[in-house]
Design an enzyme around this catalytic site. Structure first.
Site, PDB file in Angstrom:
ATOM      1  N   ASP A 100      -2.738  -6.193   2.513  1.00 58.66           N
ATOM      2  CA  ASP A 100      -3.144  -6.522   1.151  1.00 58.66           C
ATOM      3  C   ASP A 100      -1.854  -6.615   0.318  1.00 58.66           C
ATOM      4  O   ASP A 100      -0.750  -6.322   0.794  1.00 58.66           O
ATOM      5  CB  ASP A 100      -4.126  -5.484   0.591  1.00 58.66           C
ATOM      6  CG  ASP A 100      -4.953  -6.068  -0.565  1.00 58.66           C
ATOM      7  OD1 ASP A 100      -4.544  -7.097  -1.148  1.00 58.66           O
ATOM      8  OD2 ASP A 100      -6.009  -5.511  -0.898  1.00 58.66           O
TER       9      ASP A 100
HETATM   10  C1  BGC Z   1      -6.795  -7.526  -3.529  1.00 60.75           C
HETATM   11  C2  BGC Z   1      -7.217  -8.462  -2.422  1.00 60.75           C
HETATM   12  C3  BGC Z   1      -6.738  -9.848  -2.704  1.00 60.75           C
HETATM   13  C4  BGC Z   1      -5.227  -9.811  -2.863  1.00 60.75           C
HETATM   14  C5  BGC Z   1      -4.589 -11.171  -3.071  1.00 60.75           C
HETATM   15  C6  BGC Z   1      -5.326  -7.652  -3.878  1.00 60.75           C
HETATM   16  O1  BGC Z   1      -5.022  -6.991  -5.056  1.00 60.75           O
HETATM   17  O2  BGC Z   1      -7.094  -6.209  -3.147  1.00 60.75           O
HETATM   18  O3  BGC Z   1      -8.609  -8.416  -2.284  1.00 60.75           O
HETATM   19  O4  BGC Z   1      -7.134 -10.716  -1.683  1.00 60.75           O
HETATM   20  O5  BGC Z   1      -4.931  -9.005  -3.975  1.00 60.75           O
HETATM   21  O6  BGC Z   1      -4.820 -11.672  -4.315  1.00 60.75           O
END
Ligand code: BGC
Length: 747
Positions: free
Chosen positions: A283
């Site tokens: 993530d």
């Molecule tokens: C979130 C994810 C997301 C990623 C990319 C993160 O803060 O937890 O779900 O896909 O950002 O934007």
């Protein structure tokens, strides 16, 4: 079947199997060929997912172009100018050492331009077809911008309405979530991964992110392995079985080990048990966030932990880029580990057809907000809407004068919900617009400017509008920004002065319909008795207005059912229907409420069990709940035999009568309880559901087949087992109703 046809089918299946395996042999060969030519620098480059903030639209820097030219980047997140997508891809393909194409990613969570209901709303449709269509439309619209990878579906089981990301979740039930997971993967990835308008999906967040303590985002999770396997893993397994190509490690730690450095989930479960052969992406910064977690001392150590755990691609932070080669020199990681990451990533790039056709789909005319997409979004919004209460106030009739009130009755951006960077509020049709377009007699007075508005300045106008009308429709809830990532709430009641306004409207004596647009269940205790009908619309998306118009006027029947237990207050969370029993199960017979305890009562339990003195033990509404306009009556559950032998099946059935005035599509639910297990088993588990159309006055029989597979679970030795013994079964309109039947599983 005639013998010839049978042989033909076998031959065709054989050919298709051969084709598949020769295609995958070919891909593996090509992967090895390229890998053998790549420099170490380039290999590290493939593991890097470069993020740009969704809001930055500035020119491409020379440094960035050079990084692509040198093969230092494997994929991009949030490049929102299609010209840049084309340019970066051209550089990668034509100028980088081995011409490896890039993948362009974006969070397309419930629609790209045409916005569908938030995922929790989609889950409330209990409808795989609707979910699949929403994902297909998303992929078709995103393809125009060159986006071929979405960070969706989110498959985190969520049992706590305080958690802001419950809005993105498929709800609390592993069976329903698994059905939806399969549908979303099929929709995003389409019939063929190498079509220009298919997006590879990303099952996220691996793992147990939804179990964050107290519903506080990013928080620690303590989940024993049985629970991981019985509750949190099944939707992911379903996604992998449906062919999901990527998976995202979550922010949380699981039993003390952050997901991005967690060998147990990323290696043992994902690779060894599930044979997953796509790639794992972290993530956003979750690799280096292992430092504040207290699991790594610096970026280099974080990289080492993530590499050792088997995480293939790092999102936004650059610890692999900065330290992987040094770690290799020090003998802490090996080139073979890096090669495996690159293999996983290249394999997916080949499957996507990027080596043959790396460029964006060129379309003659834009398909954004195409009529068919808007219709699909409207259908999804209709099907997700849940009718929670109705004192014969709904449906409305056109002769009634309506007072349309509330901060979300005309809020084109807020009705879209969380994670809608690309949805344009100018395309939204609000409820106010829909009533106007249908030439409805109504007066509009928002009463409050936005959901958190505490000012009563608009009350007077709203009350005056109510007084002149026959029915009040109040559309309130939460603005989009109050749910989603990092937007947890402790008090989940209507924010701002909404309750006060509802109270004032109630005092006019006019029938009052409450429509909620929100990213989570809302605590209704203070207003429950002041409203005559309640409609949960979630954040319904672009077509909120027309969908709600149809539901409120009975042109469409409410079909949605709750995908989560609806608590009375945040303080009741976590709350979920499929909980184990205690040794002293709560029951209405023995409950003594806080105000019924005699003053000076002798110190005893008063017969009370596992519940709160001041909140009881029942939720506001149970999982699976939702009303129809009309009345469906369920007879008792009937089993075809009281004994089930292994490898055999039994039929469970129930007769349903439509006693109301409308044809109804009923969501018939099958629940089972394993009465005694090696570990304590849930009081009920959803094992199937069906949508059954029942004409007015008609009776139909709903039937389900139960096999031993439906009774399987993971026991204390981590084995999938089906244990002999007693089972209870219900065919029911929701998790709290139905008439129980039983059977015994015997050898
Ligand atoms: C979130 C994810 C997301 C990623 C990319 C993160 O803060 O937890 O779900 O896909 O950002 O934007």
């Amino acid at each position: 079947m005639n013998q010839l046809i049978r042989l033909l089918i076998i031959a065709l299946a054989f050919v298709s199997c051969q084709e598949k395996s020769s295609k995958s042999d070919y891909i593996e060969q090509r992967v090895e060929e390229i890998l053998s030519k790549m420099s170490l620098q380039e290999k590290v480059g493939q593991t890097s997912l470069r993020g740009t903030s969704s809001r930055v639209k500035g020119d491409l820097s020379e440094d960035l172009k050079n990084a692509v030219r040198n093969g230092e980047i494997g994929a991009f997140l949030n490049v929102m100018n299609p010209k840049y997508v084309d340019e970066l891809q051209r550089i990668a393909v034509e100028e980088s050492p081995n011409g490896i194409p890039l993948i362009f990613a974006r969070d397309i969570i419930h629609g790209y331009k045409t916005i569908f209901p938030i995922p929790l709303g989609m889950a409330a449709s209990w409808n795989a077809e609707v979910a699949e269509t929403s994902a297909r439309v998303s992929a078709i619209e995103a393809a125009e911008s060159g986006i071929r990878w979405t960070f969706s579906p989110m498959l985190d089981i969520a049992r706590d309405a305080r958690w802001g990301r419950i809005a993105e979740s498929p709800g609390e039930d592993p069976y329903l979530a698994s059905v939806l997971a399969t549908a979303f993967i099929k929709g995003y990835q389409g019939d063929s991964l190498n079509s220009e308008n298919s997006m590879i999906a990303c099952a996220k967040h691996f793992l147990a992110y939804g179990a964050a303590e107290g519903g506080r985002d990013y928080n620690t999770t303590i989940v024993n392995e049985e629970l991981l396997r019985n509750v949190y893993l099944p939707p992911f397994k379903a996604a992998f079985d449906a062919g999901a190509q990527t998976v995202m490690s979550s922010f949380n730690d699981i039993n003390g080990v952050p997901a991005s450095g967690n060998k147990f989930i990323l290696k043992k479960i994902l690779r060894d048990e599930y044979n997953f052969d796509g790639f794992v992406v972290s993530d956003w910064n979750s690799v280096t966030e292992m430092i504040p977690h207290g699991y790594a001392k610096d970026d280099k150590h974080a990289a080492e932990r993530a590499i050792t755990a088997g995480l293939d691609m790092e999102m936004t932070s650059t610890s692999y880029e900065d330290y992987l080669l040094a770690l290799m020199d020090e003998g802490k990681v090996t080139e073979e580990q890096l090669n495996d990451f690159v293999r996983n990533i290249l394999r997916v790039k080949f499957r996507m057809g990027l080596f043959e056709n790396p460029y964006r789909e060129k379309v003659d005319a834009s398909r954004w907000y195409a009529q068919s997409h808007l219709e699909a979004a409207k259908e999804a919004a209709v099907k997700s809407t849940v009718l929670l209460k109705n004192n014969k106030t709904l449906p409305l009739n056109k002769n009634q004068r309506i007072a349309l009130i509330g901060p979300l009755a005309d809020a084109p951006v807020d009705q879209l919900g969380t994670w809608t960077f690309d949805g344009d509020g100018n395309y939204s049709v609000t409820p106010k617009q829909a009533f106007a377009e249908n030439k409805y007699k109504f007066v509009f007075a928002e009463g409050l400017k936005y959901s958190r508005d505490k000012s009563s300045a608009g009350f007077k106008k709203a009350i005056a509008a109510a007084e002149k009308s026959d029915v009040i429709v109040f559309i309130g809830g939460e603005e989009a920004i109050l749910s989603g990532e990092a937007h947890s709430r402790a008090d989940i009641s209507l924010p701002g002065a909404q309750e006060q306004l509802i109270d004032a409207l109630h005092k006019t004596g006019k029938p009052l319909v409450l429509v909620i647009m929100a990213g989570r269940p809302i605590a209704l205790g203070n207003i429950m008795d002041k409203v005559d009908a309640i409609v949960m619309a979630w954040h319904p998306g672009t077509m909120a207005g027309p969908a709600l118009y149809d539901i409120l006027n009975g042109k469409a029947q409410p079909e949605g059912r709750l995908p989560v237990t609806w608590p009375k207050q945040g303080a009741q969370c976590p709350i979920y229907y499929n909980h184990p029993n205690t040794g002293r199960p709560a029951s209405a017979d023995s409950f003594v409420g806080i105000n019924d305890i005699p003053v000076g009562a002798w110190q005893s339990s008063l017969g009370n069990n596992s519940h709160y003195l001041d909140l009881g033990f029942e939720p506001q509404f149970p999982f699976g709940y939702g009303l129809n306009y009309g009345e469906i009556e369920y007879e008792k559950t009937i089993v075809s035999s009281g004994k089930l032998r292994r490898n055999e099946t039994i039929q469970v059935s129930c007769t349903l009568h439509n006693k109301g005035n409308y044809p109804i599509t009923e969501t018939v639910q099958l629940y089972i309880q394993d009465v005694v297990g090696d570990i304590v088993r849930p009081v009920k588990e959803l094992k199937g559901f069906k949508k059954i159309r029942i004409a007015k006055g008609e009776s139909v029989s709903a039937e389900f087949t139960i096999s031993t597979k439906d009774l399987e679970y993971v026991d204390s030795s981590m084995n999938y087992v089906v244990e002999d013994g007693d089972f209870n079964v219900w065919i029911a309109p929701n998790s709290a109703e139905g008439i129980k039947a039983s059977f015994e599983l015997i050898e």
